[in-house]
Design an enzyme around this catalytic site. Structure first.
Site, mmCIF file in Angstrom:
data_model
loop_
_atom_site.group_PDB
_atom_site.id
_atom_site.type_symbol
_atom_site.label_atom_id
_atom_site.label_comp_id
_atom_site.label_asym_id
_atom_site.label_seq_id
_atom_site.Cartn_x
_atom_site.Cartn_y
_atom_site.Cartn_z
ATOM 1 N N LEU A 138 44.790 -19.196 -80.613
ATOM 2 C CA LEU A 138 44.820 -20.322 -79.904
ATOM 3 C C LEU A 138 43.835 -21.213 -79.603
ATOM 4 O O LEU A 138 42.708 -20.603 -79.452
ATOM 5 C CB LEU A 138 45.488 -19.888 -78.415
ATOM 6 C CG LEU A 138 45.518 -21.005 -77.321
ATOM 7 C CD1 LEU A 138 46.771 -22.004 -77.590
ATOM 8 C CD2 LEU A 138 45.583 -20.644 -75.980
ATOM 9 N N HIS A 197 40.857 -27.628 -55.986
ATOM 10 C CA HIS A 197 40.276 -27.541 -57.322
ATOM 11 C C HIS A 197 40.359 -26.266 -57.642
ATOM 12 O O HIS A 197 40.552 -25.848 -58.987
ATOM 13 C CB HIS A 197 38.850 -28.014 -57.290
ATOM 14 C CG HIS A 197 38.800 -29.516 -57.254
ATOM 15 N ND1 HIS A 197 39.752 -30.518 -57.816
ATOM 16 C CD2 HIS A 197 38.145 -30.522 -56.315
ATOM 17 C CE1 HIS A 197 39.412 -31.625 -57.900
ATOM 18 N NE2 HIS A 197 38.437 -31.742 -56.628
ATOM 19 N N ASP A 205 47.154 -33.007 -62.877
ATOM 20 C CA ASP A 205 46.885 -33.945 -61.683
ATOM 21 C C ASP A 205 47.534 -33.212 -60.403
ATOM 22 O O ASP A 205 48.537 -32.652 -60.248
ATOM 23 C CB ASP A 205 47.621 -35.367 -62.140
ATOM 24 C CG ASP A 205 47.435 -36.444 -60.949
ATOM 25 O OD1 ASP A 205 45.987 -36.422 -60.248
ATOM 26 O OD2 ASP A 205 48.193 -37.305 -60.886
#
Length: 255
Positions: free
Chosen positions: A147, A51, A33
């Site tokens: 991962l 962004h 956020d």
């Protein structure tokens, strides 16, 4: 500035050294956020650049997770509600997602570390060109066992639960599932995150202290960590502090 960087590196090394590497959380989820607020905090910076800066931060986080031996990273990248943002911003994000997935596929780190890429959410809401890059990323890493990297795109936790119950209801209707078979495990196995362990730790940046519909079912016993830093400015020391805080807690499952 040079002195500050030296002090920063010293502190980072101290944090890393003092962690118990045998108690690193297996699954870390992150609510990324603050991209828009970061852009607004900079003079004349477009929201789209906020962004992009956030996407760069995510690259660093993957490196830190690999360094610590974390097995699963799940990030909240784009909610269903984000489709209500200005059209030019949404279009930019779709282009950025497509670019990002192509970059993951072509990144040597992805294949060297056997990073398995999954996208969770209502991907049918995404443009075709984005879905095509998602399919390429998922298929090219499907057999990897390093991962696990989950990106929640077109995601809403309540809709995830609704979709899970619809699948179960169809099974009941067809006779494949008996009412008495419905339990926590069956619901888990019909979520977007089917087969994955629940997150041990959920990190949210930007100072907001809520889940915003992220992994509502899976977060029942997750430890929550909130930090004030905006996502594009999230540093390795912030990540290490979150892990340190997690390790200092007495985890209780229940009351």
């Amino acid at each position: 500035m040079a002195d500050f960087k030296v002090l920063y590196k010293i502190y980072e090394k101290r944090l890393l050294k003092n962690l118990d590497h045998d108690r690193v959380p297996k699954h870390v989820a992150i609510i990324m956020d603050g991209n828009r607020r970061f852009a607004r905090s900079k003079k004349n910076m477009e929201v789209t650049k906020g962004h992009r800066a956030g996407a760069d931060t995510l690259e660093y986080v993957l490196d830190w997770a690999l360094e610590l031996g974390i097995k699963i990273i799940t990030v909240y990248a784009f909610s269903t509600e984000n489709f209500n943002r200005p059209e030019n911003e949404v279009n930019y994000l779709m282009d950025l997602f497509a670019e990002y997935f192509k970059k993951l596929v072509n990144n040597e780190r992805t294949h060297k570390n056997k990073v398995k890429i999954n996208v969770v959410g209502r991907t049918e809401l995404l443009p075709d060109f984005v879905r095509e890059t998602i399919v390429e990323a998922e298929e090219s890493t499907a057999n990897y066992d390093g991962l696990i990297f989950n990106l929640a795109i077109g995601y809403d936790g309540r809709l995830e639960i609704v979709d899970a119950f619809k699948k179960i209801a169809e099974g009941v209707k067809s006779g494949d599932i008996d009412i008495d078979d419905i339990d926590k495990d069956l619901i888990n196995n019909n979520l977007y995150t089917e087969g994955l362990e629940d997150p041990n730790l959920i990190i949210r940046t930007s100072g907001e202290e809520r889940l915003s519909g992220f992994l509502l079912w899976q977060s029942s016993y997750s430890e929550l960590y909130f930090c004030d830093v905006l996502w594009p400015e999230f540093r390795k020391i912030d990540f290490l502090r979150a892990i340190r805080d997690y390790q200092a807690r007495d985890r209780r499952f229940g009351v």
